[in-house]
Enzyme design. Structure first.
Site, PDB file in Angstrom:
ATOM      1  CE  LYS A  37      -0.860   0.085   4.944  1.00  0.00           C
ATOM      2  NZ  LYS A  37      -1.644  -0.621   5.963  1.00  0.00           N
ATOM      3  NE  ARG A 131      -6.785  -0.500  11.104  1.00  0.00           N
ATOM      4  CZ  ARG A 131      -5.800  -0.578  10.217  1.00  0.00           C
ATOM      5  NH1 ARG A 131      -4.948   0.421  10.092  1.00  0.00           N
ATOM      6  NH2 ARG A 131      -5.661  -1.647   9.448  1.00  0.00           N
TER       7      ARG A 131
END
Ligand SMILES: *Cc1c(COP(=O)(O)O)cnc(C)c1O
Length: 357
Positions: A37, A131
């Site tokens: 990413k 998260r």
């Protein structure tokens, strides 16, 4: 002359880092998902990771997976962020697997997969970092629903720690993940293929000789690209920490006082800086700013300190006076600087060696 500012990306060093981690973790029965990413879906980086032996590629953005798919027709690719409902069609088209936490999304993937082909699902479990993740008590029910959906292959479970809250992967939370894998297998009579223990922050635990349990995959980005573990940002033994560097050019170089003159109010970023008087210093300004990088996560050579930055300027102080106009300064960078520089259209990316040469 090479353009500035620029990121120089050394594929040999990235390949070395990836091979080293693949080998070390392989000895412990753990495969590597190479996380791309921070590399904008660059084909050359994807190819380097595959060549180094990562089992699959992982990215948080479907756009990156789509661009890597063009060069890597057959590589296994995982979308490591929960898919947007609105992108479900693109996800089943380009990603083999996605990480999921919402049954509504998995149902949509199932529908879309009818038209494409089958799609693999990893269910992410919340183990304390707050998260993404399904609460452990709800996991079994979610697996039941997932395996009942047409065109969906339940591939396994995973967790992500040390991201939002900095919760360290340890014997306790890793054992919980293993136990959940076993609970699913014994209750539902199936075999789980992937138990993905986490990201670069898991390396210390994974390489410490701890009991690995059922964990058989880690998703590694930063450790491969920057050669660091991420709990304390320590360099990893034998890995390159300069596989990617950032270089920018001096546009002003002057002796200036350290103390500003006049009333101090807010700066351009809403901060009121407090400055100590250190007399006169050699100050240089580089043509790069917060739009292009994160000034707080750059490190130059000894003797050059990053003092701050605005949108377009980076302020340095130098112990010597060798930062004349036109000079280039090269930095090592951490993840937040890397991601921002990678995605800034103003930063040229220089990949070496050029593939095919
Ligand atoms: C970013 C990310 C990773 C990789 O993290 P690194 O610290 O770069 O190794 C792994 N898993 C998920 C879900 C991520 O978002």
């Amino acid at each position: 002359m090479m353009p500035a500012p620029r990121l120089e990306i050394d594929l040999d060093k990235i390949g070395h880092n990836a091979r080293s981690l693949v080998a070390q973790l392989g000895q412990r029965g753990i495969s590597v998902t190479g996380v791309t990413k921070a590399s904008l879906g660059y084909a050359a980086i994807a190819e380097t990771l595959i060549g180094a032996g990562v089992k699959r590629l992982g990215d948080s953005r479907i756009e990156n997976i789509e661009s890597m798919r063009i060069g890597q027709q057959s590589a296994a690719m995982t979308l490591i962020r929960s898919p947007m409902l609105s992108q479900a069609q693109r996800v089943v088209r380009s990603a083999d697997i996605s990480c999921n936490t919402e049954i509504e999304v998995i149902k949509k993937l199932s529908l879309e997969a009818r038209k494409a082909s089958r799609h693999g699902v990893i269910l992410m479990v919340e183990l304390g970092d707050l998260r993404e993740g399904i609460m452990p008590d709800d996991l079994l029910a979610c697996v039941r629903e997932t395996i009942s959906l047409p065109n969906i292959d339940f591939k396994g479970i995973g967790t992500n720690l040390a991201c939002r809250s900095g919760v360290a992967p340890d014997a306790r939370n890793m054992a919980m993940l293993s136990e959940l894998a076993e609970l699913i297998e014994t209750t539902l009579g199936l075999k789980i293929e992937i138990v993905s223990g986490g990201n670069s922050a898991n390396l210390q635990w994974a390489l410490s000789g701890a009991k690995i349990g059922r964990i058989n995959d880690l998703r590694l980005g930063e450790a491969i690209l920057l050669g660091c573990e991420t709990l304390h940002r320590q360099p990893l033994d034998g890995l390159h920490t300069d596989a990617i560097t950032l270089t920018a050019e001096v546009i002003e170089s002057k002796i200036k006082p350290t103390l500003p003159t006049g009333q101090i109010a807010q700066n351009a970023f809403g901060e009121t800086p407090v400055v100590a008087d250190r007399g006169q210093v050699t100050q240089a300004i580089l043509a790069i700013g917060r739009q292009d990088t994160d000034p707080d996560s750059l490190q130059a050579v000894v003797g050059i300190d990053v003092m701050g930055g605005s949108s377009d300027h980076l302020i340095l102080e130098s112990a010597s006076d060798d930062l004349s106009v036109g000079t280039e300064v090269t930095f090592q960078l951490n993840y937040s600087a890397l991601v921002r520089s990678m995605t800034s259209p103003y930063v040229t990316k220089v990949v070496k060696p050029v593939l095919g040469h």
